[in-house]
Design a protein around this motif. Structure first.
Motif, PDB file in Angstrom:
ATOM      1  N   SER A   2      -4.495  36.689  14.255  1.00  0.00           N
ATOM      2  CA  SER A   2      -5.070  35.474  14.832  1.00  0.00           C
ATOM      3  C   SER A   2      -4.137  34.922  15.901  1.00  0.00           C
ATOM      4  N   PHE A   3      -4.721  34.418  16.995  1.00  0.00           N
ATOM      5  CA  PHE A   3      -3.920  33.831  18.064  1.00  0.00           C
ATOM      6  C   PHE A   3      -3.458  32.418  17.731  1.00  0.00           C
ATOM      7  N   VAL A   4      -4.125  31.758  16.792  1.00  0.00           N
ATOM      8  CA  VAL A   4      -3.838  30.346  16.556  1.00  0.00           C
ATOM      9  C   VAL A   4      -3.565  30.011  15.090  1.00  0.00           C
ATOM     10  N   ASP A   5      -3.848  30.916  14.156  1.00  0.00           N
ATOM     11  CA  ASP A   5      -3.658  30.633  12.734  1.00  0.00           C
ATOM     12  C   ASP A   5      -2.362  31.283  12.272  1.00  0.00           C
ATOM     13  N   PHE A   6      -1.347  30.470  12.054  1.00  0.00           N
ATOM     14  CA  PHE A   6      -0.023  30.978  11.705  1.00  0.00           C
ATOM     15  C   PHE A   6      -0.042  31.740  10.386  1.00  0.00           C
ATOM     16  N   ASN A   7      -0.720  31.208   9.378  1.00  0.00           N
ATOM     17  CA  ASN A   7      -0.689  31.801   8.048  1.00  0.00           C
ATOM     18  C   ASN A   7      -1.301  33.189   8.006  1.00  0.00           C
ATOM     19  N   LYS A   8      -2.367  33.397   8.777  1.00  0.00           N
ATOM     20  CA  LYS A   8      -3.051  34.692   8.737  1.00  0.00           C
ATOM     21  C   LYS A   8      -2.154  35.825   9.212  1.00  0.00           C
ATOM     22  N   ASN A   9      -1.204  35.529  10.075  1.00  0.00           N
ATOM     23  CA  ASN A   9      -0.359  36.581  10.635  1.00  0.00           C
ATOM     24  C   ASN A   9       0.804  36.976   9.734  1.00  0.00           C
ATOM     25  N   LEU A  42      -3.233  33.974  -2.278  1.00  0.00           N
ATOM     26  CA  LEU A  42      -2.060  34.457  -3.000  1.00  0.00           C
ATOM     27  C   LEU A  42      -1.235  35.411  -2.147  1.00  0.00           C
ATOM     28  N   ALA A  43      -1.907  36.210  -1.304  1.00  0.00           N
ATOM     29  CA  ALA A  43      -1.174  37.114  -0.414  1.00  0.00           C
ATOM     30  C   ALA A  43      -0.306  36.314   0.555  1.00  0.00           C
ATOM     31  N   ASP A  44      -0.852  35.200   1.072  1.00  0.00           N
ATOM     32  CA  ASP A  44      -0.051  34.328   1.944  1.00  0.00           C
ATOM     33  C   ASP A  44       1.147  33.767   1.189  1.00  0.00           C
ATOM     34  N   LEU A  45       0.906  33.285  -0.038  1.00  0.00           N
ATOM     35  CA  LEU A  45       1.980  32.713  -0.840  1.00  0.00           C
ATOM     36  C   LEU A  45       3.026  33.769  -1.178  1.00  0.00           C
ATOM     37  N   ASP A  46       2.567  34.968  -1.502  1.00  0.00           N
ATOM     38  CA  ASP A  46       3.476  36.056  -1.851  1.00  0.00           C
ATOM     39  C   ASP A  46       4.396  36.385  -0.681  1.00  0.00           C
ATOM     40  N   PHE A  47       3.822  36.386   0.530  1.00  0.00           N
ATOM     41  CA  PHE A  47       4.646  36.663   1.713  1.00  0.00           C
ATOM     42  C   PHE A  47       5.689  35.563   1.908  1.00  0.00           C
ATOM     43  N   LEU A  70     -13.861  42.517  -6.348  1.00  0.00           N
ATOM     44  CA  LEU A  70     -13.571  41.086  -6.335  1.00  0.00           C
ATOM     45  C   LEU A  70     -14.839  40.294  -6.061  1.00  0.00           C
ATOM     46  N   THR A  71     -15.003  39.188  -6.772  1.00  0.00           N
ATOM     47  CA  THR A  71     -16.078  38.263  -6.440  1.00  0.00           C
ATOM     48  C   THR A  71     -15.694  37.488  -5.186  1.00  0.00           C
ATOM     49  N   GLU A  72     -16.611  36.709  -4.667  1.00  0.00           N
ATOM     50  CA  GLU A  72     -16.303  35.907  -3.479  1.00  0.00           C
ATOM     51  C   GLU A  72     -15.149  34.957  -3.757  1.00  0.00           C
ATOM     52  N   GLN A  73     -15.175  34.318  -4.938  1.00  0.00           N
ATOM     53  CA  GLN A  73     -14.074  33.421  -5.297  1.00  0.00           C
ATOM     54  C   GLN A  73     -12.783  34.205  -5.501  1.00  0.00           C
ATOM     55  N   GLY A  74     -12.910  35.402  -6.063  1.00  0.00           N
ATOM     56  CA  GLY A  74     -11.737  36.229  -6.287  1.00  0.00           C
ATOM     57  C   GLY A  74     -11.076  36.647  -4.991  1.00  0.00           C
ATOM     58  N   ARG A  75     -11.899  37.009  -4.009  1.00  0.00           N
ATOM     59  CA  ARG A  75     -11.329  37.421  -2.726  1.00  0.00           C
ATOM     60  C   ARG A  75     -10.630  36.235  -2.040  1.00  0.00           C
ATOM     61  N   GLY A  76     -11.246  35.057  -2.107  1.00  0.00           N
ATOM     62  CA  GLY A  76     -10.616  33.880  -1.514  1.00  0.00           C
ATOM     63  C   GLY A  76      -9.268  33.585  -2.146  1.00  0.00           C
ATOM     64  N   LEU A  77      -9.212  33.653  -3.478  1.00  0.00           N
ATOM     65  CA  LEU A  77      -7.949  33.406  -4.165  1.00  0.00           C
ATOM     66  C   LEU A  77      -6.930  34.479  -3.825  1.00  0.00           C
ATOM     67  N   ALA A  78      -7.370  35.743  -3.753  1.00  0.00           N
ATOM     68  CA  ALA A  78      -6.453  36.839  -3.441  1.00  0.00           C
ATOM     69  C   ALA A  78      -5.830  36.659  -2.061  1.00  0.00           C
ATOM     70  N   MET A  79      -6.624  36.228  -1.077  1.00  0.00           N
ATOM     71  CA  MET A  79      -6.088  36.016   0.271  1.00  0.00           C
ATOM     72  C   MET A  79      -5.045  34.901   0.276  1.00  0.00           C
TER      73      MET A  79
END
Length: 342
Positions: free
Chosen positions: A156-163, A95-100, A84-93
């Protein structure tokens, strides 16, 4: 006819729902985005094709079409696979949140309207999860036998989406309009030592810091308050071990390797002794959930159960206590760690 955008008198223009903006609709690339997420997860066109029940060339075409639509290179293909490129990894992350979120919305949606049934995902720190949440799930099951809990490690203790969870135990309220935050208790961090350490090294004191080992946890290395006082003590002591995982950190302390900064609830174990070093860090605990998901009966039931589990624990009271009691949460802790029940 009045214009829809801005027509509702009680909703300020700066806080309008996306549903109120008729023209706010993404380009027709949902299929390509799903294909790209499969590629990002598998790092191979062939494996992504198996995951999606399609062909490798179809996957490749979808990814190229997506790259063309958004005018960005997302993957680099080579004989060893996909990178993945840097932009690709950002988009993938993202999309993973959206998929969940999409999975959460669709999972059990038919049953949960009328029944208390389904799986609810909770994000809690590993220490509190093992000590209090997981043991209390039995009581949840006795009351709601058709609800299952999926406990996730807290990223993350404070970032809801990351969890990627429906409910999260946070150390701060989240200032988001789509989130409900409820204060449920206070985590009291204090210096403690196991009797094994004290028997060999003596009781630490402020005048003898340089003669003792103070265990460090990566959570406490962040700059600024409230950890600065503890970092000063660690720097004044002898070299000692550190850990990024809270359970490993607890294990260091229980093995008698040094003085640790832990929740006062470890004093439920009579072999732990509080150490007076003029350090007490109270941290308010909040239970956080997406407000829309709280309309789901299973999510609301688990949210209320978890809030009660923490609030009913005397160790999480507003004022610091060093005296364990016979409360159900504390006996859960004793049972898990094979300590005598009171």
């Amino acid at each position: 006819m009045p214009e829809r955008l801005g027509s509702e008198p009680n909703i300020p223009a700066v806080d309008r729902s996306p549903l109120d903006v008729a023209g706010l609709l993404s380009r027709p690339i949902w299929k390509e985005l799903r294909t790209f997420l499969a590629v990002a997860k598998s790092r191979s066109f062939a494996e992504a094709a198996v995951m999606l029940n399609t062909s490798g060339p179809t996957v490749s075409r979808d990814v190229k079409r997506l790259e063309s639509q958004i005018n960005a290179q997302l993957v680099v293909s080579s004989h060893s696979g996909i990178t993945l490129t840097e932009q690709g990894r950002g988009l993938a992350m993202d999309l993973a949140d959206l998929d969940f979120k999409l999975h959460t919305l669709s999972s059990n949606i038919g049953r949960e309207k009328t029944e208390l049934a389904g799986t609810v995902t909770i994000s809690v720190t590993s220490g509190l999860s093992v000590a209090f949440v997981a043991p209390a799930v039995m009581r949840l099951g006795a009351r709601y036998p058709n609800i299952a809990v999926d406990l996730k490690d807290q990223i993350s203790f404070v970032d809801f989406n990351k969890n990627q969870a429906e409910i999260m135990l946070s150390m701060a309220p989240l200032p988001r309009s789509d989130v409900t935050s409820r204060e449920v208790g206070t985590l009291h961090l204090i210096p403690v030592a196991h009797r094994r350490y004290i028997e060999t090294q003596g009781v630490p004191s402020l005048s003898r810091l340089g003669q003792h080992r103070f265990l460090q946890c990566s959570y406490y290395t962040a700059a600024g308050d409230p950890w600065e006082r503890w970092r000063e003590i660690v720097r004044a002591g002898l070299p000692a071990h550190s850990a990024a995982n809270s359970l490993a950190y607890y294990s260091f302390a229980k093995s008698g390797m040094g003085v640790a900064l832990l929740g006062n609830y470890v004093l439920i174990d009579p072999d732990f002794v509080p150490i007076d070093l003029n350090v007490h860090i109270p941290i308010k605990l909040y239970l956080v959930a997406l407000t829309d998901r709280l309309r789901s009966r299973p999510v609301r039931a688990v949210f209320d159960w978890l809030a009660g589990t923490i609030a009913d624990n005397p160790m999480f009271a507003r004022e610091l206590t060093l005296q364990p009691t016979r409360s159900a949460p504390e006996n859960d802790f004793r049972a898990f760690f094979n300590l005598p029940l009171l």
